[in-house]
Every structure is written in C-alpha cells, then in structure tokens.
Design a protein around this motif. Structure first.
Motif, PDB file in Angstrom:
ATOM      1  N   GLU A  81       0.811  -1.188   0.000  1.00 39.60           N
ATOM      2  CA  GLU A  81       0.000   0.000   0.000  1.00 39.60           C
ATOM      3  C   GLU A  81       0.859   1.259   0.000  1.00 39.60           C
ATOM      4  OE1 GLU A  81      -0.982  -1.923   3.157  1.00 39.60           O
ATOM      5  OE2 GLU A  81      -2.844  -2.814   2.505  1.00 39.60           O
ATOM      6  N   LEU A  82       1.930   1.242   0.790  1.00 38.56           N
ATOM      7  CA  LEU A  82       2.793   2.417   0.869  1.00 38.56           C
ATOM      8  C   LEU A  82       3.310   2.801  -0.512  1.00 38.56           C
ATOM      9  CD1 LEU A  82       4.249   4.582   2.467  1.00 38.56           C
ATOM     10  CD2 LEU A  82       6.049   2.916   2.962  1.00 38.56           C
ATOM     11  N   LYS A  83       3.683   1.803  -1.278  1.00 39.35           N
ATOM     12  CA  LYS A  83       4.203   2.043  -2.628  1.00 39.35           C
ATOM     13  C   LYS A  83       3.188   2.824  -3.469  1.00 39.35           C
ATOM     14  CE  LYS A  83       4.950  -0.733  -6.666  1.00 39.35           C
ATOM     15  NZ  LYS A  83       5.121  -2.080  -7.179  1.00 39.35           N
ATOM     16  N   TYR A  84       1.928   2.441  -3.387  1.00 30.80           N
ATOM     17  CA  TYR A  84       0.895   3.099  -4.191  1.00 30.80           C
ATOM     18  C   TYR A  84       0.548   4.494  -3.653  1.00 30.80           C
ATOM     19  CZ  TYR A  84       0.500  -1.313  -6.583  1.00 30.80           C
ATOM     20  OH  TYR A  84       0.780  -2.434  -7.310  1.00 30.80           O
ATOM     21  N   PHE A  85       0.541   4.657  -2.339  1.00 36.64           N
ATOM     22  CA  PHE A  85       0.315   5.988  -1.780  1.00 36.64           C
ATOM     23  C   PHE A  85       1.435   6.933  -2.205  1.00 36.64           C
ATOM     24  CE2 PHE A  85      -2.378   3.902   1.589  1.00 36.64           C
ATOM     25  CZ  PHE A  85      -3.559   4.548   1.247  1.00 36.64           C
ATOM     26  N   GLU A  86       2.666   6.444  -2.147  1.00 32.27           N
ATOM     27  CA  GLU A  86       3.802   7.271  -2.551  1.00 32.27           C
ATOM     28  C   GLU A  86       3.761   7.582  -4.039  1.00 32.27           C
ATOM     29  OE1 GLU A  86       7.026   4.878  -1.005  1.00 32.27           O
ATOM     30  OE2 GLU A  86       7.233   6.201   0.738  1.00 32.27           O
ATOM     31  N   LEU A  87       3.388   6.599  -4.843  1.00 36.96           N
ATOM     32  CA  LEU A  87       3.304   6.784  -6.290  1.00 36.96           C
ATOM     33  C   LEU A  87       2.255   7.846  -6.635  1.00 36.96           C
ATOM     34  CD1 LEU A  87       4.438   5.836  -8.979  1.00 36.96           C
ATOM     35  CD2 LEU A  87       2.707   4.034  -8.999  1.00 36.96           C
ATOM     36  N   ALA A  88       1.095   7.764  -6.019  1.00 36.52           N
ATOM     37  CA  ALA A  88       0.044   8.762  -6.262  1.00 36.52           C
ATOM     38  C   ALA A  88       0.532  10.151  -5.878  1.00 36.52           C
ATOM     39  CB  ALA A  88      -1.217   8.392  -5.482  1.00 36.52           C
ATOM     40  N   TYR A  89       1.230  10.244  -4.775  1.00 33.54           N
ATOM     41  CA  TYR A  89       1.763  11.510  -4.289  1.00 33.54           C
ATOM     42  C   TYR A  89       2.811  12.071  -5.250  1.00 33.54           C
ATOM     43  CZ  TYR A  89       4.706  14.456  -1.237  1.00 33.54           C
ATOM     44  OH  TYR A  89       5.453  15.474  -0.700  1.00 33.54           O
ATOM     45  N   LEU A  90       3.681  11.196  -5.755  1.00 35.53           N
ATOM     46  CA  LEU A  90       4.740  11.646  -6.656  1.00 35.53           C
ATOM     47  C   LEU A  90       4.210  12.035  -8.032  1.00 35.53           C
ATOM     48  CD1 LEU A  90       7.537   9.102  -5.692  1.00 35.53           C
ATOM     49  CD2 LEU A  90       7.443  11.547  -5.145  1.00 35.53           C
ATOM     50  N   ILE A  91       3.164  11.348  -8.493  1.00 30.09           N
ATOM     51  CA  ILE A  91       2.599  11.654  -9.810  1.00 30.09           C
ATOM     52  C   ILE A  91       1.904  13.013  -9.801  1.00 30.09           C
ATOM     53  CG2 ILE A  91       0.798  10.982 -11.471  1.00 30.09           C
ATOM     54  CD1 ILE A  91       1.572   8.058 -10.873  1.00 30.09           C
ATOM     55  N   LYS A  92       1.071  13.240  -8.776  1.00 37.10           N
ATOM     56  CA  LYS A  92       0.357  14.513  -8.689  1.00 37.10           C
ATOM     57  C   LYS A  92       0.037  14.804  -7.229  1.00 37.10           C
ATOM     58  CE  LYS A  92      -3.256  17.250 -10.687  1.00 37.10           C
ATOM     59  NZ  LYS A  92      -4.348  17.339 -11.622  1.00 37.10           N
ATOM     60  N   LYS A  93       0.598  15.885  -6.729  1.00 35.87           N
ATOM     61  CA  LYS A  93       0.387  16.266  -5.334  1.00 35.87           C
ATOM     62  C   LYS A  93      -0.928  17.027  -5.215  1.00 35.87           C
ATOM     63  CE  LYS A  93       5.225  16.223  -4.181  1.00 35.87           C
ATOM     64  NZ  LYS A  93       6.401  16.930  -3.718  1.00 35.87           N
ATOM     65  N   THR A  94      -1.950  16.283  -4.852  1.00 41.02           N
ATOM     66  CA  THR A  94      -3.259  16.868  -4.619  1.00 41.02           C
ATOM     67  C   THR A  94      -3.556  16.789  -3.123  1.00 41.02           C
ATOM     68  OG1 THR A  94      -4.418  14.766  -4.846  1.00 41.02           O
ATOM     69  CG2 THR A  94      -4.073  16.046  -6.882  1.00 41.02           C
ATOM     70  N   VAL A  95      -4.648  17.413  -2.718  1.00 42.76           N
ATOM     71  CA  VAL A  95      -5.061  17.317  -1.319  1.00 42.76           C
ATOM     72  C   VAL A  95      -5.228  15.845  -0.949  1.00 42.76           C
ATOM     73  CG1 VAL A  95      -6.952  17.781   0.296  1.00 42.76           C
ATOM     74  CG2 VAL A  95      -6.134  19.595  -1.224  1.00 42.76           C
ATOM     75  N   LYS A  96      -5.882  15.097  -1.816  1.00 42.03           N
ATOM     76  CA  LYS A  96      -6.166  13.691  -1.524  1.00 42.03           C
ATOM     77  C   LYS A  96      -4.888  12.851  -1.465  1.00 42.03           C
ATOM     78  CE  LYS A  96      -9.662  10.385  -2.826  1.00 42.03           C
ATOM     79  NZ  LYS A  96     -10.711  10.075  -3.797  1.00 42.03           N
ATOM     80  N   SER A  97      -3.999  13.012  -2.437  1.00 48.42           N
ATOM     81  CA  SER A  97      -2.788  12.171  -2.454  1.00 48.42           C
ATOM     82  C   SER A  97      -1.846  12.507  -1.302  1.00 48.42           C
ATOM     83  CB  SER A  97      -2.065  12.274  -3.802  1.00 48.42           C
ATOM     84  OG  SER A  97      -1.541  13.565  -4.009  1.00 48.42           O
ATOM     85  N   THR A  98      -1.711  13.788  -0.963  1.00 53.33           N
ATOM     86  CA  THR A  98      -0.823  14.140   0.148  1.00 53.33           C
ATOM     87  C   THR A  98      -1.431  13.726   1.493  1.00 53.33           C
ATOM     88  OG1 THR A  98      -1.703  16.404   0.191  1.00 53.33           O
ATOM     89  CG2 THR A  98       0.338  16.063  -1.025  1.00 53.33           C
ATOM     90  N   HIS A  99      -2.728  13.978   1.644  1.00 52.01           N
ATOM     91  CA  HIS A  99      -3.407  13.602   2.895  1.00 52.01           C
ATOM     92  C   HIS A  99      -3.346  12.093   3.121  1.00 52.01           C
ATOM     93  CE1 HIS A  99      -6.365  13.589   6.136  1.00 52.01           C
ATOM     94  NE2 HIS A  99      -7.011  12.643   5.475  1.00 52.01           N
ATOM     95  N   ASN A 100      -3.650  11.314   2.093  1.00 50.32           N
ATOM     96  CA  ASN A 100      -3.652   9.853   2.239  1.00 50.32           C
ATOM     97  C   ASN A 100      -2.263   9.314   2.572  1.00 50.32           C
ATOM     98  OD1 ASN A 100      -6.386   9.737   1.764  1.00 50.32           O
ATOM     99  ND2 ASN A 100      -6.186   9.177  -0.390  1.00 50.32           N
ATOM    100  N   LEU A 101      -1.233   9.835   1.913  1.00 57.66           N
ATOM    101  CA  LEU A 101       0.127   9.389   2.207  1.00 57.66           C
ATOM    102  C   LEU A 101       0.512   9.765   3.638  1.00 57.66           C
ATOM    103  CD1 LEU A 101       2.835   8.120   1.473  1.00 57.66           C
ATOM    104  CD2 LEU A 101       3.502  10.336   0.474  1.00 57.66           C
ATOM    105  N   ALA A 102       0.209  10.989   4.029  1.00 57.23           N
ATOM    106  CA  ALA A 102       0.554  11.419   5.388  1.00 57.23           C
ATOM    107  C   ALA A 102      -0.153  10.547   6.421  1.00 57.23           C
ATOM    108  CB  ALA A 102       0.183  12.889   5.588  1.00 57.23           C
ATOM    109  N   TRP A 103      -1.434  10.299   6.210  1.00 58.60           N
ATOM    110  CA  TRP A 103      -2.193   9.449   7.144  1.00 58.60           C
ATOM    111  C   TRP A 103      -1.551   8.068   7.240  1.00 58.60           C
ATOM    112  CZ3 TRP A 103      -4.452   4.741   7.223  1.00 58.60           C
ATOM    113  CH2 TRP A 103      -5.280   4.465   8.323  1.00 58.60           C
ATOM    114  N   TYR A 104      -1.248   7.465   6.102  1.00 58.91           N
ATOM    115  CA  TYR A 104      -0.683   6.118   6.086  1.00 58.91           C
ATOM    116  C   TYR A 104       0.683   6.090   6.778  1.00 58.91           C
ATOM    117  CZ  TYR A 104       0.085   1.366   4.532  1.00 58.91           C
ATOM    118  OH  TYR A 104       0.300   0.006   4.512  1.00 58.91           O
TER     119      TYR A 104
END
Length: 183
Positions: free
Chosen positions: A1-24
């Motif tokens: 899961e961490l890999k995918y949260f990080e990937l989403a964050y690296l592809i496009k830093k949105t509120v959702k991608s940054t929040h989800n990665l930080a939470w995880y």
C-alpha cells in the motif's frame, strides 16, 4: 500500500494524495516526522474538507504542540462541526491549563454521539478542577449507569472510580474498580 500511496503523491500532489500518504505514514508506518511534513504540504493546498486540518491538528496535538494544534483543530471544526474535533480542542485547552475553555468545549461535545462518554468524562474532570463537586457526582453517576448498559473500551470502571475517588467516595471508587476487575 505504501508504494501506491507514494506513487500517487509523486505523480500529482493533490489534497487527496498528500493527505492519504501522510495518514498512512503516520498511523500505519510510524514515520511521524515525514507524515507531519507531508500533511503540512497538504494544508498549504488550502483544502476545503475538514479532514486535512483535523489530521494535522491531531498530529501536532500528539507531539504536544498544543497552541499550534488548536488553530488547525479549530479550522477543522469550522468546516466540519464534529464533536470529536471539539473534544480534541477541549483536551488541548485542558493540557494548557485553560479549564474554563476546556469545560466549554467538553460541554458542547457531549451528545448522543458521545457513546464512549469521553467528552462527559473530560467534563467531569473539569468540573472537579473548578470545585463543582455536585456536577462531578451527577456525571460520575451517569457514566456509571451508561457503562452498565453499553460495551465501552475507552471509559471504564477505572476512570469512573477516579471520579468517585476525587469526590472522596472511596466505597464507590472501590466498587467501580472491583467491578472492572483487578488482578
């Protein structure tokens, strides 16, 4: 899961991608410092949801940065009006020694949604600090009655026993502890 949260964050830093990665990172991985930095990035995106402000405020509260935590928790509460956010604001004020403000927050967060009686317990402790012993007794009796009819993992006979102990009702304090179970 961490890999995918990080990937989403690296592809496009949105509120959702940054929040989800930080939470995880914070709750699942335990990398708190990185999580806090990423959640701060999320806040800089000016989210419209209360979630990012609440998480950031919670992280700061957890790190005992109470003044800073309150500002983000209050922003979250302005957006979301959730009693759990108000409880955390009250907890911050209590830790800072502002018992009147803490009491106000706990009073306003006591509702039928406070099924675990956390807000009511916090209110009881505030009332004791303010020497309102009659109110503490009413609160202790209510929580004791509720705990007998509800399954509760947060407020237990130990906490209720503490309220009675603070009232110098050692018999009832003992009864609560014994009922909870002692080894």
């Amino acid at each position: 899961e961490l890999k995918y949260f990080e990937l989403a964050y690296l592809i496009k830093k949105t509120v959702k991608s940054t929040h989800n990665l930080a939470w995880y990172l914070y709750f699942e991985v335990g990398n708190e410092e990185k999580a806090i930095n990423i959640q701060k990035e999320c806040i800089e995106l000016s989210p419209k949801s209360y979630y990012p402000y609440y998480l950031y405020g919670y992280m700061l509260l957890d790190k005992y940065k109470l003044d800073e935590a309150i500002s983000y928790l209050e922003k979250a509460y302005q957006i979301g009006k959730r009693r759990d956010i108000l409880y955390n604001i009250g907890f911050c004020y209590f830790q800072m020694g502002n018992i009147e403000k803490s009491k106000e927050c706990f009073s306003n967060s006591v509702s039928e949604l406070d099924v675990e009686n956390r807000s009511l317990y916090g209110l009881g402790i505030c009332e004791w600090k303010l020497n309102n012993f009659k109110e503490v007794k009413i609160i202790a009796d209510k929580i004791l009655k509720d705990i007998e009819t509800k399954d509760n993992d947060l407020i237990t006979g130990y906490e209720i026993g503490l309220l009675y102990f603070l009232l110098d009702d050692l018999q009832q304090a003992s009864n609560c502890v014994i009922k909870q179970g002692i080894d």
